[in-house]
Design a protein around this motif. Structure first.
Motif, PDB file in Angstrom:
ATOM      1  N   TYR A 184      82.218  77.882 167.265  1.00 53.27           N
ATOM      2  CA  TYR A 184      83.027  76.728 168.035  1.00 53.27           C
ATOM      3  C   TYR A 184      84.093  77.121 169.139  1.00 53.27           C
ATOM      4  N   LYS A 185      84.295  78.486 169.101  1.00 54.03           N
ATOM      5  CA  LYS A 185      85.294  78.750 169.999  1.00 54.03           C
ATOM      6  C   LYS A 185      84.563  78.984 171.502  1.00 54.03           C
ATOM      7  N   ASN A 186      83.248  79.327 171.499  1.00 56.29           N
ATOM      8  CA  ASN A 186      82.518  79.603 172.669  1.00 56.29           C
ATOM      9  C   ASN A 186      81.544  78.510 172.759  1.00 56.29           C
ATOM     10  N   ASN A 187      81.610  77.457 172.029  1.00 55.48           N
ATOM     11  CA  ASN A 187      80.781  76.183 172.406  1.00 55.48           C
ATOM     12  C   ASN A 187      79.302  76.385 172.325  1.00 55.48           C
ATOM     13  N   LYS A 188      78.973  77.375 171.371  1.00 57.37           N
ATOM     14  CA  LYS A 188      77.540  77.719 171.556  1.00 57.37           C
ATOM     15  C   LYS A 188      76.667  77.428 170.183  1.00 57.37           C
ATOM     16  N   LEU A 189      75.526  77.232 170.005  1.00 56.80           N
ATOM     17  CA  LEU A 189      74.664  77.202 168.951  1.00 56.80           C
ATOM     18  C   LEU A 189      73.817  78.269 168.932  1.00 56.80           C
ATOM     19  N   ILE A 190      73.464  78.965 167.791  1.00 59.33           N
ATOM     20  CA  ILE A 190      72.739  80.303 167.642  1.00 59.33           C
ATOM     21  C   ILE A 190      71.578  80.032 166.371  1.00 59.33           C
ATOM     22  N   PRO A 191      70.580  79.441 166.979  1.00 59.63           N
ATOM     23  CA  PRO A 191      69.574  79.231 165.970  1.00 59.63           C
ATOM     24  C   PRO A 191      68.994  80.615 165.054  1.00 59.63           C
ATOM     25  N   LEU A 192      68.979  80.336 164.010  1.00 57.36           N
ATOM     26  CA  LEU A 192      68.214  81.749 162.977  1.00 57.36           C
ATOM     27  C   LEU A 192      67.003  81.878 163.262  1.00 57.36           C
ATOM     28  N   ASP A 193      66.424  82.791 162.954  1.00 51.62           N
ATOM     29  CA  ASP A 193      64.735  83.081 163.015  1.00 51.62           C
ATOM     30  C   ASP A 193      64.132  82.787 161.871  1.00 51.62           C
ATOM     31  N   TYR A 194      64.732  82.526 160.762  1.00 49.09           N
ATOM     32  CA  TYR A 194      64.001  81.991 159.394  1.00 49.09           C
ATOM     33  C   TYR A 194      63.268  80.716 159.549  1.00 49.09           C
ATOM     34  N   TRP A 195      61.976  80.656 159.217  1.00 50.25           N
ATOM     35  CA  TRP A 195      61.220  79.571 159.172  1.00 50.25           C
ATOM     36  C   TRP A 195      60.210  79.777 158.036  1.00 50.25           C
ATOM     37  N   PRO A 196      60.279  78.411 156.852  1.00 48.56           N
ATOM     38  CA  PRO A 196      59.676  78.618 155.569  1.00 48.56           C
ATOM     39  C   PRO A 196      58.239  78.982 155.776  1.00 48.56           C
ATOM     40  N   ASN A 197      57.721  79.903 154.891  1.00 47.14           N
ATOM     41  CA  ASN A 197      56.223  80.250 154.992  1.00 47.14           C
ATOM     42  C   ASN A 197      55.475  79.467 153.869  1.00 47.14           C
ATOM     43  N   ASP A 198      55.478  78.146 154.055  1.00 49.54           N
ATOM     44  CA  ASP A 198      55.123  77.285 152.886  1.00 49.54           C
ATOM     45  C   ASP A 198      53.417  77.244 152.971  1.00 49.54           C
ATOM     46  N   GLY A 199      52.797  77.591 153.832  1.00 53.41           N
ATOM     47  CA  GLY A 199      51.338  77.320 154.069  1.00 53.41           C
ATOM     48  C   GLY A 199      51.037  76.088 154.546  1.00 53.41           C
ATOM     49  N   ILE A 200      51.873  75.167 154.898  1.00 53.71           N
ATOM     50  CA  ILE A 200      51.870  73.824 155.618  1.00 53.71           C
ATOM     51  C   ILE A 200      52.146  73.991 157.125  1.00 53.71           C
ATOM     52  N   ASP A 201      50.934  74.040 157.888  1.00 55.43           N
ATOM     53  CA  ASP A 201      51.053  74.326 159.271  1.00 55.43           C
ATOM     54  C   ASP A 201      50.570  73.325 160.084  1.00 55.43           C
ATOM     55  N   ASN A 247      67.776  88.054 157.281  1.00 61.79           N
ATOM     56  CA  ASN A 247      67.229  89.101 156.275  1.00 61.79           C
ATOM     57  C   ASN A 247      67.422  88.630 154.752  1.00 61.79           C
ATOM     58  N   ILE A 248      66.322  88.366 154.437  1.00 63.15           N
ATOM     59  CA  ILE A 248      66.531  87.679 153.020  1.00 63.15           C
ATOM     60  C   ILE A 248      66.414  89.042 151.876  1.00 63.15           C
ATOM     61  N   LEU A 249      67.587  88.648 151.164  1.00 65.54           N
ATOM     62  CA  LEU A 249      67.654  89.903 149.970  1.00 65.54           C
ATOM     63  C   LEU A 249      66.812  89.421 148.676  1.00 65.54           C
ATOM     64  N   LYS A 250      66.990  88.043 148.582  1.00 62.96           N
ATOM     65  CA  LYS A 250      66.204  87.681 147.310  1.00 62.96           C
ATOM     66  C   LYS A 250      65.895  86.239 147.269  1.00 62.96           C
ATOM     67  N   TYR A 251      64.731  85.875 146.890  1.00 64.98           N
ATOM     68  CA  TYR A 251      64.577  84.398 146.505  1.00 64.98           C
ATOM     69  C   TYR A 251      64.873  84.218 144.945  1.00 64.98           C
ATOM     70  N   LEU A 252      65.887  83.344 145.020  1.00 63.49           N
ATOM     71  CA  LEU A 252      66.100  82.940 143.382  1.00 63.49           C
ATOM     72  C   LEU A 252      65.265  82.040 142.854  1.00 63.49           C
ATOM     73  N   TYR A 253      64.738  81.170 143.782  1.00 58.39           N
ATOM     74  CA  TYR A 253      63.698  80.164 143.477  1.00 58.39           C
ATOM     75  C   TYR A 253      63.135  80.021 144.752  1.00 58.39           C
ATOM     76  N   SER A 254      61.634  79.813 144.528  1.00 58.76           N
ATOM     77  CA  SER A 254      60.795  79.713 145.636  1.00 58.76           C
ATOM     78  C   SER A 254      59.499  78.750 145.435  1.00 58.76           C
ATOM     79  N   ASP A 255      60.202  77.457 144.793  1.00 59.40           N
ATOM     80  CA  ASP A 255      59.203  76.394 144.550  1.00 59.40           C
ATOM     81  C   ASP A 255      59.047  75.370 145.864  1.00 59.40           C
ATOM     82  N   TYR A 256      58.007  75.840 146.527  1.00 56.28           N
ATOM     83  CA  TYR A 256      57.797  75.297 147.956  1.00 56.28           C
ATOM     84  C   TYR A 256      57.149  73.732 147.897  1.00 56.28           C
ATOM     85  N   PRO A 257      57.872  72.811 148.576  1.00 55.89           N
ATOM     86  CA  PRO A 257      57.577  71.261 148.616  1.00 55.89           C
ATOM     87  C   PRO A 257      56.211  71.213 148.922  1.00 55.89           C
TER      88      PRO A 257
END
Length: 553
Positions: A184-201, A247-257
């Motif tokens: 919010y100081k430099n008025n930029k959006l930085i999308p992060l590269d994570y995308w759920p691998n839930d098998g629904i493509d 960088n995912i350290l740990k899934y506490l739960y991974s119940d995909y919808p």
């Protein structure tokens, strides 16, 4: 600069302390007995969002923004609360709030458009007292209006070091992300590269983004660890950020919808009774597992049927460190829907709301000496609360009759009795044979997309009310609806005093907003899930140019 140097040193110390003292060990399973907090301002409890030492803060995100502070003293909550200036703003915007790791409070104002535009960020840096929170001269205000549009549907955001915030959402037309940093100081959006691998493509990125960002939450330990959590699933993970990498350290739960797309709208194929609620401090993560009714009976997996989706409660709390090690499993002596933690992590508050009689209760639990408490039989306790996820609730005769009525495009509309704000009785079909099309909207006060649609509907109705009638069917509880926090619309807005459950089931409404375009003689021509679908289908009734004006103006 000095402030960020202090934060860096603190984070380095916490990181070293974490590695030395938070190695995996046997999970300690215990029972706790809570002490009930005496409250009399029960109606405020449903929106309690933060606890700052002995100050409970409740707030509204939609409509007429407001916030109140309730002081806890001698285990009693003061009666009516004290209004907070920090939460007052105009009703043309929507708000999101966050509690900073540095004991600040943050409010983000958002212009309600098709794709949300951030307007400003306000920070109250001192929250030691109500007077400090209301001290306007100490507030820091940042203009966000030049930041690009984004799809921001998470229910909160997290303050990061170095003038950045983390939220669930994605920049406009860059939907294949679910987490974004706002600089919010430099008025930029930085999308992060994570995308759920839930098998629904087979769905488009916009739909998948909606599934994982709508009402999601993000949290931080104030240093280098973050937590993402879905709302209506047991799906949560701890991660770090390296520039734009997750960088995912740990899934506490991974119940995909389970879901599919309906054009540009999501269609959830089932709702599970298993959800989680989360509260964090700089040291611990607490998860309340929801899977029961208010009396503790375990809910079975449920079909997607309007009135057959109960509200979930829970009494099992899991405590984790920020490395993802489960430290404690706590069985509380009461059931609730949400939890809060004191800043020092020594007290846990369990919030209970009975949606039938509107009663509210709070219990406080002491977490300061958990390791000294006797262990309980973890296996036996877990087996006792096991959920039969292979079973399904059977429909009642009444529900079966409603499902058989379920209307689709080409069918004749079904009539229902509803009430206006003055309790005058109306019929859903009372505008038939008047020479106009009828648009029925299913909507709710706490539905962000519903509120975003209102400016467009207002412009449309003001110009075309000689050719169209609009009826909004409220899905809110009667008392909440009658507060009218978003003001009366110029068309017709009614409520059946039953949260629209039977009507939604009859019309097959599984998401809001949903619109039906109906001919003057009662034939359903179009069912539109979401405002985008409505605008697309309106091009068959008014010119494309006029529709584009509604969207862009």
């Amino acid at each position: 600069m000095k402030r960020y140097l202090i934060i860096f040193i603190a984070c380095t110390f916490v990181s070293l302390f974490s590695k030395a003292n938070y190695a995996p060990k046997k999970t300690h399973t215990i029972r706790l007995v809570g002490q009930e907090v005496q409250i009399s301002a029960a109606n405020e409890l449903k929106n309690v969002r933060f606890v700052l030492d002995d100050i409970f803060i409740s707030s509204e995100m939609y409509g007429e923004p407001s916030g109140y502070a309730h002081v806890l003293k001698d285990n009693k909550w003061n009666n009516n609360g004290i209004e907070l200036e920090f939460f007052k703003t105009d009703r043309t915007t929507m708000q999101r709030y966050a509690k900073g790791y540095d004991h600040s409070l943050l409010r983000m104002d958002i212009v309600m458009q098709k794709n949300m535009r951030l307007q400003k960020l306000t920070i109250a840096p001192n929250t030691k007292s109500i007077a400090d929170i209301n001290n306007r001269t100490s507030w820091k205000v940042f203009d966000l209006s030049t930041i690009p549009n984004l799809k921001f549907r998470s229910s909160n955001f997290a303050l990061m070091p170095n003038n950045k915030i983390l939220l669930g959402g994605a920049p406009k037309d860059n939907w294949n992300h679910i987490l974004t940093i706002v600089d919010y100081k430099n008025n930029k959006l930085i999308p992060l590269d994570y995308w759920p691998n839930d098998g629904i493509d087979t769905v488009n990125a916009y739909v998948k983004n909606s599934v994982y960002t709508d009402n999601s939450q993000v949290f931080t330990n104030g240093c280098d660890r973050y937590l993402y959590k879905m709302r209506e699933r047991r799906f949560a993970f701890i991660f770090t950020i390296d520039r734009d990498k997750v960088n995912i350290l740990k899934y506490l739960y991974s119940d995909y919808p389970k879901y599919k797309s309906d054009g540009m709208n999501k269609q959830m194929l089932e709702f599970s009774s298993e959800e989680i609620r989360c509260a964090t401090t700089n040291e611990i993560i607490s998860l309340l597992l929801l899977d029961s009714d208010k009396n503790g009976a375990k809910l079975k997996k449920i079909y997607l049927r309007g009135e057959n989706r109960p509200w979930s409660y829970g009494n099992v709390v899991e405590l984790y460190d920020w490395n993802g090690n489960k430290r404690n499993v706590i069985y509380l002596d009461h059931y609730g829907q949400n939890i809060l933690l004191s800043d020092d992590g020594r007290k846990l508050y369990l919030l209970y709301k009975d949606l039938e009689d509107n009663s509210s209760r709070i219990w406080v639990y002491d977490l300061s000496n958990l390791d000294k408490l006797p262990e309980v039989d973890a296996i036996g306790t877990e087996n006792a609360r096991a959920i039969d996820v292979a079973s399904f609730s059977e429909p009642t005769t009444k529900e079966t009759e409603i499902q058989q009525k379920n209307v689709n495009e080409g069918d004749t509309m079904i009539d229902f009795e509803l009430y206006d704000y003055n309790d005058n009785l109306h019929h859903l079909n009372e505008f038939l044979n008047k020479g106009k099309y009828i648009i029925i909207e299913f909507s709710g006060i706490n539905c962000g997309p519903c509120q975003q649609a209102r400016p467009m509907l207002e412009k449309f109705y003001s110009k075309y009310k000689n050719h169209f009638e609009i009826i909004t069917v409220s899905t809110d509880r009667e008392k909440l609806w009658k507060k009218k926090p978003v003001g009366e619309v110029s068309w017709h807005e009614w409520n059946d005093h039953k949260q629209g459950t039977v009507i939604r089931a009859a019309y097959g409404v599984y998401a809001i907003p949903t619109f039906f375009i109906i001919t003057s003689n009662g034939k359903i021509e179009k069912k539109c899930i979401g405002v985008d679908s409505l605008m697309k289908n309106l091009k068959e009734y008014i010119s494309t140019e006029e529709v584009n004006k509604l969207i862009n103006n």
